[in-house]
Design a protein around this motif. Sequence first.
Motif, PDB file in Angstrom:
ATOM      1  N   PHE A  28      47.089 -56.051   2.773  1.00 20.34           N
ATOM      2  CA  PHE A  28      47.379 -55.717   4.191  1.00 20.34           C
ATOM      3  C   PHE A  28      46.520 -54.413   4.740  1.00 20.34           C
ATOM      4  CE2 PHE A  28      50.223 -59.083   3.506  1.00 20.34           C
ATOM      5  CZ  PHE A  28      50.184 -60.038   4.639  1.00 20.34           C
ATOM      6  N   LEU A  29      46.999 -53.075   3.922  1.00 20.05           N
ATOM      7  CA  LEU A  29      46.585 -52.149   4.183  1.00 20.05           C
ATOM      8  C   LEU A  29      45.178 -51.726   3.988  1.00 20.05           C
ATOM      9  CD1 LEU A  29      49.951 -50.021   3.331  1.00 20.05           C
ATOM     10  CD2 LEU A  29      49.216 -50.746   5.390  1.00 20.05           C
ATOM     11  N   PRO A  31      42.461 -53.267   3.479  1.00 17.02           N
ATOM     12  CA  PRO A  31      41.427 -54.124   4.532  1.00 17.02           C
ATOM     13  C   PRO A  31      41.537 -53.388   5.777  1.00 17.02           C
ATOM     14  CG  PRO A  31      42.773 -55.742   3.027  1.00 17.02           C
ATOM     15  CD  PRO A  31      43.465 -54.265   2.849  1.00 17.02           C
ATOM     16  N   LYS A  32      42.564 -53.178   6.218  1.00 13.62           N
ATOM     17  CA  LYS A  32      42.617 -52.534   7.476  1.00 13.62           C
ATOM     18  C   LYS A  32      42.014 -51.276   7.755  1.00 13.62           C
ATOM     19  CE  LYS A  32      46.165 -51.568  11.113  1.00 13.62           C
ATOM     20  NZ  LYS A  32      47.583 -51.681  11.527  1.00 13.62           N
ATOM     21  N   TRP A  33      42.312 -50.395   6.517  1.00 10.59           N
ATOM     22  CA  TRP A  33      41.745 -48.955   6.695  1.00 10.59           C
ATOM     23  C   TRP A  33      40.249 -49.103   6.484  1.00 10.59           C
ATOM     24  CZ3 TRP A  33      45.839 -47.165   2.592  1.00 10.59           C
ATOM     25  CH2 TRP A  33      47.252 -46.903   3.425  1.00 10.59           C
ATOM     26  N   ASP A  37      39.107 -56.888   9.793  1.00 12.35           N
ATOM     27  CA  ASP A  37      39.991 -57.813  10.589  1.00 12.35           C
ATOM     28  C   ASP A  37      41.072 -58.446   9.470  1.00 12.35           C
ATOM     29  OD1 ASP A  37      41.713 -58.974  12.295  1.00 12.35           O
ATOM     30  OD2 ASP A  37      40.056 -59.497  13.692  1.00 12.35           O
ATOM     31  N   VAL A  38      42.283 -58.185   9.341  1.00 17.41           N
ATOM     32  CA  VAL A  38      43.168 -58.620   8.426  1.00 17.41           C
ATOM     33  C   VAL A  38      43.338 -60.143   8.780  1.00 17.41           C
ATOM     34  CG1 VAL A  38      45.253 -58.709   6.936  1.00 17.41           C
ATOM     35  CG2 VAL A  38      44.121 -56.626   7.611  1.00 17.41           C
ATOM     36  N   ARG A  56      47.499 -62.775  14.415  1.00 12.75           N
ATOM     37  CA  ARG A  56      47.557 -61.396  14.381  1.00 12.75           C
ATOM     38  C   ARG A  56      49.115 -61.312  14.601  1.00 12.75           C
ATOM     39  NH1 ARG A  56      43.995 -60.085  17.165  1.00 12.75           N
ATOM     40  NH2 ARG A  56      42.528 -59.713  15.316  1.00 12.75           N
ATOM     41  N   LEU A  61      50.866 -57.964  12.706  1.00  9.28           N
ATOM     42  CA  LEU A  61      49.842 -56.762  12.362  1.00  9.28           C
ATOM     43  C   LEU A  61      49.633 -55.728  13.242  1.00  9.28           C
ATOM     44  CD1 LEU A  61      46.844 -59.116  11.193  1.00  9.28           C
ATOM     45  CD2 LEU A  61      48.654 -58.153   9.804  1.00  9.28           C
ATOM     46  N   ASP A  62      50.084 -55.801  14.418  1.00 15.70           N
ATOM     47  CA  ASP A  62      50.263 -54.942  15.426  1.00 15.70           C
ATOM     48  C   ASP A  62      51.636 -53.873  15.206  1.00 15.70           C
ATOM     49  OD1 ASP A  62      47.577 -55.184  16.121  1.00 15.70           O
ATOM     50  OD2 ASP A  62      48.223 -56.625  17.580  1.00 15.70           O
ATOM     51  N   GLN A  68      56.245 -53.999   9.169  1.00 14.34           N
ATOM     52  CA  GLN A  68      55.613 -54.889   8.518  1.00 14.34           C
ATOM     53  C   GLN A  68      55.824 -55.127   6.984  1.00 14.34           C
ATOM     54  OE1 GLN A  68      51.122 -54.859   9.082  1.00 14.34           O
ATOM     55  NE2 GLN A  68      51.380 -53.304  10.529  1.00 14.34           N
TER      56      GLN A  68
END
Length: 332
Positions: A28-29, A31-33, A37-38, A56, A61-62, A68
């Motif tokens: 999760f983290l 890919p986001k960093w 787009d997860v 999402r 995810l927001d 999370q």
Amino acid sequence: MLAYIIRRLFAVVVMLVIVIFVTFGIFFLIPKWSGVDVAAMYVGKQSDARGLEAVREKLQLDDPLLVQVWEFVKGIFVGRTYSSGGDTVHCSAPCFGYSFKNEQAIWPVLKDRLPVTMALAIGAAILWLIFGLAAGVLSALKRGTLWDRTAMTIALAGVSLPIYFTGLLSLAIFSYSLGWVDGEYVAFADSPSGWFSGLILPWITLAFLYAAMYARLTRATMLEVMGEDYIRTARAKGLSEPVVIGKHAMRSTMTPILTLLGMDLGALIGGAILTETTYSLPGLGQAVLRAINERDLPLILGVTLITSGAVIIANLVVDILYAVIDPRVRLA
């Protein structure tokens, strides 16, 4: 002994928590960093903007990072509800994720395939321990003889030949040509004899690879142990050779063997991809391969957690066996 087991159980709990957090970060983290787009990773790139927004929202995810993480951890132990607008999906515990591509929870898929992989791993482990240890000990005791050279040559071949080669070769000879065994897997509940017939070749193929490694390790360790002072002392006291080997030498020899067994068995329970693919076994390894091809990330996440847990539990069992074999370990 009890204090030793309690310490090991506490270490297992801590390690499981670390694994859960690391797995969350990887899926999760990171890919986001990296700007990925997860949500797209969970439903595929072909999904429209509305579908991505729904996923999402379901994965939250927001939301803040702590929220999370809490939902991810809570789902594993008590279950989780994915909701977006009027669309609500409940994932019962243990919730290792939900495949929005296939509209199904991951745990039932893993639960159906896990017994196949466990049967493959445990059956092969029994075989490779029996033959690997026996070949290694005999080679060490008969060092330099024809038996030693023959056994180590076979072990070298076992280590060198890939599973897909020995697997396909065994199928061609014993299943297709001779017809001695049926190469098709059958559930144990449907036919115990068919289950055994479908697993005997995978067991032997997998055991051939690992028995070769265990034979070489056992031989090297046994040769080192047999030169120790306490072995010479035991012989000087008049103890018979079987007692010297079985009661004294094997205790020290088994320590590295158990260490390797804990890692190998745990990894195999997580999925023996090559063996299961070669023999078309419906286990975790085949599920992972299909998930990779279909980019079904939740299934890969679930198998990752299962594999990590299997390795940790296997090493817990190994630690307890250490204490049984060598009482000095309990003081560590």
